[in-house]
Design a protein around this motif. Sequence first.
Motif, PDB file in Angstrom:
ATOM      1  N   THR A 377       0.842  -1.205   0.000  1.00  0.00           N
ATOM      2  CA  THR A 377       0.000   0.000   0.000  1.00  0.00           C
ATOM      3  C   THR A 377       0.871   1.246   0.000  1.00  0.00           C
ATOM      4  O   THR A 377       0.621   2.212  -0.730  1.00  0.00           O
ATOM      5  CB  THR A 377      -0.917   0.003   1.240  1.00  0.00           C
ATOM      6  N   ASN A 378       1.907   1.224   0.824  1.00  0.00           N
ATOM      7  CA  ASN A 378       2.816   2.361   0.928  1.00  0.00           C
ATOM      8  C   ASN A 378       3.509   2.634  -0.406  1.00  0.00           C
ATOM      9  O   ASN A 378       3.637   3.788  -0.839  1.00  0.00           O
ATOM     10  CB  ASN A 378       3.853   2.068   2.019  1.00  0.00           C
ATOM     11  N   ASP A 379       3.964   1.576  -1.062  1.00  0.00           N
ATOM     12  CA  ASP A 379       4.668   1.741  -2.340  1.00  0.00           C
ATOM     13  C   ASP A 379       3.723   2.195  -3.447  1.00  0.00           C
ATOM     14  O   ASP A 379       4.082   3.020  -4.291  1.00  0.00           O
ATOM     15  CB  ASP A 379       5.336   0.423  -2.742  1.00  0.00           C
ATOM     16  N   ALA A 380       2.498   1.660  -3.427  1.00  0.00           N
ATOM     17  CA  ALA A 380       1.559   1.961  -4.509  1.00  0.00           C
ATOM     18  C   ALA A 380       0.974   3.370  -4.394  1.00  0.00           C
ATOM     19  O   ALA A 380       0.818   4.075  -5.396  1.00  0.00           O
ATOM     20  CB  ALA A 380       0.440   0.928  -4.525  1.00  0.00           C
ATOM     21  N   LEU A 381       0.651   3.790  -3.163  1.00  0.00           N
ATOM     22  CA  LEU A 381      -0.066   5.054  -2.978  1.00  0.00           C
ATOM     23  C   LEU A 381       0.785   6.161  -2.380  1.00  0.00           C
ATOM     24  O   LEU A 381       0.321   7.295  -2.249  1.00  0.00           O
ATOM     25  CB  LEU A 381      -1.298   4.815  -2.092  1.00  0.00           C
ATOM     26  N   GLY A 382       2.011   5.845  -2.006  1.00  0.00           N
ATOM     27  CA  GLY A 382       2.913   6.881  -1.496  1.00  0.00           C
ATOM     28  C   GLY A 382       3.015   6.875   0.019  1.00  0.00           C
ATOM     29  O   GLY A 382       2.120   6.416   0.730  1.00  0.00           O
ATOM     30  N   HIS A 383       4.146   7.412   0.508  1.00  0.00           N
ATOM     31  CA  HIS A 383       4.408   7.399   1.952  1.00  0.00           C
ATOM     32  C   HIS A 383       3.449   8.301   2.721  1.00  0.00           C
ATOM     33  O   HIS A 383       3.098   8.002   3.867  1.00  0.00           O
ATOM     34  CB  HIS A 383       5.856   7.824   2.223  1.00  0.00           C
TER      35      HIS A 383
END
Length: 757
Positions: A377-383
């Motif tokens: 989720t972090n990689d796909a939608l950003g930190h």
Amino acid sequence: MPAPITPSGAITDVTDNHDDLVFADEAAEASASASDAAWRILVVDDDADVHSTTTFALGNVEMQGRPLAFLHAYSAEEAFALLGRERDIAVVLLDVVMERADAGLHLVRRIREELGLHEVRIILRTGQPGYAPEMEAIRGYDINDYRTKSELTRTKLYTAVAAAVRSYQQIRALDENRLGLERIVAAGAELMALHGVRDVALGILAQVAGLLGQAPEGVLCVRETSLAAPHHEVLRAVAAAGACRHLDGRELGPQRGAHLAQAAERCLRARRTLGEDDLLAMYFAGKAGRDFVACIPLDRPIGDTTQRLLQVFAGMVAVSLDNVELVTHLNKAAFHDPLTGLPNRTRLVELIDATLCTPVRANAILALVDLDHFAETNDALGHHFGDLLLVAVARRLKSRLDPQLDLARIGGDIFCVLGDAGAIQPGPLQALFHEPFQIDGQDVQVSATLGLVRLSEHDGCGADALKDADIALKRAKSQQRAGHFYFSRSMGVEIRERVRMMHALRGGFRRGELFLAYQPQVDLASNRAFGAEALLRWRTEDGRLVPPDRFIPIAEYSGLIVDIGEWVLRQACAELMRLRQAGHREFTMSVNVSQVQFRHPHFLDMLRRALDDTRAPPEFVELEITESMAMEEPSLLVEKLAQVKRTGVSIAIDDFGTGFSSLSHLQRLQVDRLKIDRAFVTEITGSARGSSIAEMVVQLGRNLGLSVIAEGVEDERQAQILRALGCPLAQGYLFSRPLAPEALLEWLGKQALTRAA
């Protein structure tokens, strides 16, 4: 002698100096309160007329806005006793000659030395000017003025006493300032011993009350961001005392503490201390715009000296508040997660340790809550999106779990719950994640995996309990996501043994306890050795051999296999060169490569360096990778193997037949040799299945143009079957056990002699 008194009571000087003074009228009687504030004058003389004329001459005058009050002593002894019990005597009018010729001078010494009264002003009067010379008396005794009675006219008597009173007032003011400063220093030391802004704030209210001489009262407040509206500032009472206690921790405004709030606002705008008759607003300048105000109701107006002391106190306290806020900030940074505000790992360990020391441990549970697939989720939608999700999870856990539970965030996407087992049940805890989280207008569905520890079954400290919970969490994640697992003692023993072995292996590698043994590989048709496989071994300091299947997985798990693997490759290449120098020019060295080692970003550089440094010919070096490695991430492996092949090194797939290789994938890998797993070799003499798998691998190798070798050949019957199946190469105990380098050379020499015979 005193000047005559006029019928009206006013005193007029009729001396040659013609200096006129008008004193207070007799009719202006001092009030009781004024009398309390009178300057106290002690007349010491054995002549009663001197007492009456002095009182009559000065009885109705004011000095420095205050009247005079008289005390009387008729001997030095009587004066000494009176000074011993009476305080705040401003001036002593002292006769020199009384019961003895030097009684007055002797009394001066006793006043200063025995009674320790250094503030009181002493005016020495004598009717016998030649008895005690003026210069010698002033030089030898601590007196403030010396006069003959004949020269003390009304005016000069007033002048001498007024000067003495002013001197006494200045000395007392200096003493009050000194005592006030001492109290301020002591107050500062007491405040610095306190911890936390609220405790210091309460201490400030108490210390100000001490300086004012009244009971603690009022509030100390600060302007800060509202919890309800992040963009709105409010005035909040950090601490409150006395009748204002109900305001402690509350917001001040029109509906609550309006009078105090208005005074605080005026003080903050003016950025200085403001005083009214009934209220003091003290300003404490802070850093980064965070200024404090103490609003203190007054029992009575305060004087100039007290105001100056309070100003000094305010400056010192501002530093104390800055320091305690800095310490509070550092403490929060050290013990709290900056993103969610929850306790961090360090603070959680303290909480667990505290729980373990109390009876509540009998029914306490520690639960780790790990968000599933958070990294994706972090990689796909950003930190930023990931941070918002973590904050939302923290908010939900805090709002819906029992408030008696301790909640923490101990790392990336791992939260922790500590408390009573009845309030920490896996089902209800995971049910909190059934409802989606609203993040930036999106519904985000998240699940969680739990690792739990019953503290009643835990023997170690808080840090150990956290490690046990992490072990349980890893076990839960290895079984299934969104599940849970409770830690057991057997798991702890297993993990601790692995950790012990990991440290022992690291030390053993550093001490040179690892070594290589070489198992010959032979051509089944001619029984001629064509190569050897380098096998890693570990002999501990006490001579005990640790099986490879025990320590190699630990080396892989710890990452130590990268360094060990490079050492193995260099040792094997160096041994290959020694064999070549001994005349075995067509000999191949086969080296196992771990998955962790092979996937290391610098593996190719390490391989090239080993070949260059040892000058080993790459065409006689073979790397063995497992079939399971060959099946993971095929596209990446194809490219990596192609790079390896470009060095000239050949590739073998070890344990072939135990995995699920696809033929199309096998063709793309550009491997050179297949190794039949020893399990199928063992079965070929008693199992049709084992024989058929071995035969299939041989046929597959022939069809793909790959060499095939069987490992684990232990008897001649197995060798005969393999020959019949068309398998050209083999290794195993039938031919030789793994050998030390010297033994390998000896074995190769004997084999050469046998062939020659």
